[in-house]
Design a protein around this motif. Structure first.
Motif, PDB file in Angstrom:
ATOM      1  N   THR A  28       0.859  -1.180   0.000  1.00 19.14           N
ATOM      2  CA  THR A  28       0.000   0.000   0.000  1.00 19.14           C
ATOM      3  C   THR A  28       0.904   1.243   0.000  1.00 19.14           C
ATOM      4  O   THR A  28       2.065   1.192   0.415  1.00 19.14           O
ATOM      5  N   TYR A  30       0.066   5.745   0.425  1.00 22.82           N
ATOM      6  CA  TYR A  30      -1.016   6.724   0.586  1.00 22.82           C
ATOM      7  C   TYR A  30      -0.565   8.150   0.256  1.00 22.82           C
ATOM      8  O   TYR A  30      -1.385   9.056   0.218  1.00 22.82           O
ATOM      9  N   LEU A  46      -0.897   0.048  -3.977  1.00 22.83           N
ATOM     10  CA  LEU A  46      -2.332   0.009  -3.675  1.00 22.83           C
ATOM     11  C   LEU A  46      -2.689   1.140  -2.711  1.00 22.83           C
ATOM     12  O   LEU A  46      -2.158   1.197  -1.598  1.00 22.83           O
ATOM     13  N   GLY A  48      -4.946   1.697  -0.463  1.00 23.69           N
ATOM     14  CA  GLY A  48      -5.958   0.937   0.256  1.00 23.69           C
ATOM     15  C   GLY A  48      -6.775   1.837   1.167  1.00 23.69           C
ATOM     16  O   GLY A  48      -6.271   2.850   1.668  1.00 23.69           O
ATOM     17  N   ASP A  49      -8.032   1.427   1.391  1.00 24.58           N
ATOM     18  CA  ASP A  49      -8.834   2.214   2.337  1.00 24.58           C
ATOM     19  C   ASP A  49      -8.362   1.974   3.777  1.00 24.58           C
ATOM     20  O   ASP A  49      -8.857   2.615   4.712  1.00 24.58           O
ATOM     21  N   SER A  50      -7.365   1.101   3.953  1.00 21.13           N
ATOM     22  CA  SER A  50      -6.694   0.977   5.256  1.00 21.13           C
ATOM     23  C   SER A  50      -6.136   2.333   5.690  1.00 21.13           C
ATOM     24  O   SER A  50      -5.833   2.530   6.864  1.00 21.13           O
ATOM     25  N   ASP A  88      -8.661   1.740  -3.888  1.00 20.84           N
ATOM     26  CA  ASP A  88      -9.817   1.086  -3.274  1.00 20.84           C
ATOM     27  C   ASP A  88     -11.072   1.928  -3.433  1.00 20.84           C
ATOM     28  O   ASP A  88     -11.049   3.149  -3.204  1.00 20.84           O
ATOM     29  N   LYS A 118     -10.054  -1.245  -6.912  1.00 15.63           N
ATOM     30  CA  LYS A 118     -10.287  -2.512  -6.206  1.00 15.63           C
ATOM     31  C   LYS A 118     -11.599  -2.387  -5.434  1.00 15.63           C
ATOM     32  O   LYS A 118     -11.889  -1.310  -4.891  1.00 15.63           O
ATOM     33  N   HIS A 142     -11.494  -8.434  -4.278  1.00 18.59           N
ATOM     34  CA  HIS A 142     -10.970  -8.663  -2.921  1.00 18.59           C
ATOM     35  C   HIS A 142     -11.979  -9.551  -2.205  1.00 18.59           C
ATOM     36  O   HIS A 142     -13.124  -9.137  -1.984  1.00 18.59           O
ATOM     37  N   VAL A 184      -7.476 -10.189  -4.667  1.00 16.12           N
ATOM     38  CA  VAL A 184      -6.825 -10.239  -3.350  1.00 16.12           C
ATOM     39  C   VAL A 184      -7.539 -11.292  -2.497  1.00 16.12           C
ATOM     40  O   VAL A 184      -8.771 -11.310  -2.434  1.00 16.12           O
ATOM     41  N   GLU A 186      -7.741 -12.292   1.311  1.00 11.87           N
ATOM     42  CA  GLU A 186      -7.323 -11.827   2.641  1.00 11.87           C
ATOM     43  C   GLU A 186      -7.744 -12.824   3.711  1.00 11.87           C
ATOM     44  O   GLU A 186      -8.904 -13.241   3.778  1.00 11.87           O
ATOM     45  N   ILE A 207      -2.874 -11.766   1.310  1.00 12.83           N
ATOM     46  CA  ILE A 207      -2.493 -11.058   2.547  1.00 12.83           C
ATOM     47  C   ILE A 207      -3.017 -11.962   3.665  1.00 12.83           C
ATOM     48  O   ILE A 207      -4.221 -12.112   3.848  1.00 12.83           O
ATOM     49  N   VAL A 217       0.651  -8.913  -0.743  1.00 10.28           N
ATOM     50  CA  VAL A 217       0.463  -7.494  -0.417  1.00 10.28           C
ATOM     51  C   VAL A 217       0.532  -7.323   1.096  1.00 10.28           C
ATOM     52  O   VAL A 217       0.090  -8.201   1.842  1.00 10.28           O
ATOM     53  N   VAL A 219       0.269  -3.932   4.175  1.00 10.58           N
ATOM     54  CA  VAL A 219       0.068  -2.507   4.463  1.00 10.58           C
ATOM     55  C   VAL A 219       1.433  -1.940   4.844  1.00 10.58           C
ATOM     56  O   VAL A 219       2.102  -2.447   5.753  1.00 10.58           O
TER      57      VAL A 219
HETATM   58  O1  KIV Z   1      -7.025  -1.408   2.319  1.00  9.05           O
HETATM   59  C1  KIV Z   1      -6.036  -2.129   2.143  1.00  9.05           C
HETATM   60  O2  KIV Z   1      -4.896  -1.766   2.488  1.00  9.05           O
HETATM   61  C2  KIV Z   1      -6.235  -3.425   1.524  1.00  9.05           C
HETATM   62  C3  KIV Z   1      -5.091  -4.394   1.537  1.00  9.05           C
HETATM   63  C4  KIV Z   1      -4.833  -4.830   2.914  1.00  9.05           C
HETATM   64  C5  KIV Z   1      -5.303  -5.530   0.615  1.00  9.05           C
HETATM   65  O3  KIV Z   1      -7.281  -3.700   1.027  1.00  9.05           O
END
Ligand code: KIV
Length: 278
Positions: A28, A30, A46, A48-50, A88, A118, A142, A184, A186, A207, A217, A219
């Protein structure tokens, strides 16, 4: 990018074509500085919405908005020359149906420049994935543990043991049939992840899904030791940057309090030294 540059951005067909060859490397990212670090080493960056949890201190990914994904997506696209940026789709931006998903996926792509999105979900999202992929929106699916459904699952659980295994396999086959270019997996048990990887023609990216996936993958804040609130079993920490930052900040605070910083070398003299002198 110049015509002679050896760098060409990775695109969804390149990822699709990697099935069965060298493992796909995904992290990931950001922000632009993180994307610049990730880009030379990874196939996919990625967004990611994380980011809701690791950057914005949210308790889950559910509060992440489309605007947040666009802002961070733009930032990551600016930092990537080679790696493909995937963004995401946040909770609430695609589940109503294909039209809503298309409208918001198109915003993510046109307002950031990212070539793919994604989204979470298997069989029940197949119609939406099909609608998107037929209209120029490449989709990474995912499945397994889908964190946007944490309240339905009742926690961040392993998904796919015993009776659930067949359902996860059906999800994998459904997203492939709908046109996803990769998926993905998970927190899927490793034996099942291996069977899904063998059954699919598209790459699986794991993951917490074991070694047999076509790629992995993580984070980035987890693997660098920057996000320490909780640490799932599948996270391997490759560095402890949180500790390094804590020590640096403590040293700065101590020097400011002791009036040891700034020194003359970090300050500007009232009179410039004559030219040629050091
Ligand atoms: O939001 C994210 O970081 C993810 C990954 C963990 C695959 O979806």
């Amino acid at each position: 990018m110049s015509a002679t540059s050896p760098l060409r951005p990775v695109l969804p067909p390149d990822i699709r074509a990697r099935k069965g060859s060298a493992p796909l490397v995904v992290l990931t990212a950001y922000t632009t500085p993180m994307a610049r670090l990730v880009d030379p080493h990874c196939d996919v960056a990625l967004v990611g919405d994380s980011l809701g949890m690791v950057l914005h201190g949210m308790p889950s990914t559910l509060g992440v908005t489309l605007e947040m994904m666009i802002l961070h997506g733009r930032s990551v696209v600016r930092g990537c020359q080679k790696a493909m940026v995937v963004i995401d789709m946040p909770f609430g931006s695609y589940e109503e149906g294909p039209q809503q998903a298309y409208r918001n996926a198109a915003r993510l792509m046109t307002e950031t420049g990212a070539p793919a999105v994604k989204l979470e979900g298997g069989v029940h999202m197949a119609e939406t994935i099909s609608f998107l992929t037929k209209r120029g929106v490449p989709v990474m699916a995912h499945i397994g543990l889908t964190p946007q459904s944490v309240n339905t699952f009742g926690g961040y659980k392993v998904v796919g043991r015993e009776d659930e295994a067949d359902l996860v396999m059906q999800d994998a086959l459904a997203v492939q049939a709908a046109g996803a270019f990769s998926v993905v997996l998970e927190k899927v048990p490793m034996g099942l992840a291996g069977r899904i990887t063998a059954a699919l023609d598209i790459p699986t990216i794991g993951i917490g899904a074991g070694i047999d996936c076509d790629g992995q993958v993580l984070v980035i804040d987890d693997m660098l030791g920057l996000f320490t609130e909780f640490r799932p079993k599948f996270v391997k920490r490759y560095a402890n940057l949180g500790k390094t930052a804590d020590e640096a900040i403590a040293a700065y605070a101590a020097e400011v309090r002791a009036r040891a910083f700034p020194g003359d070398e970090h300050s500007f003299p009232d009179v410039l030294p004559p030219k040629g002198s050091k």
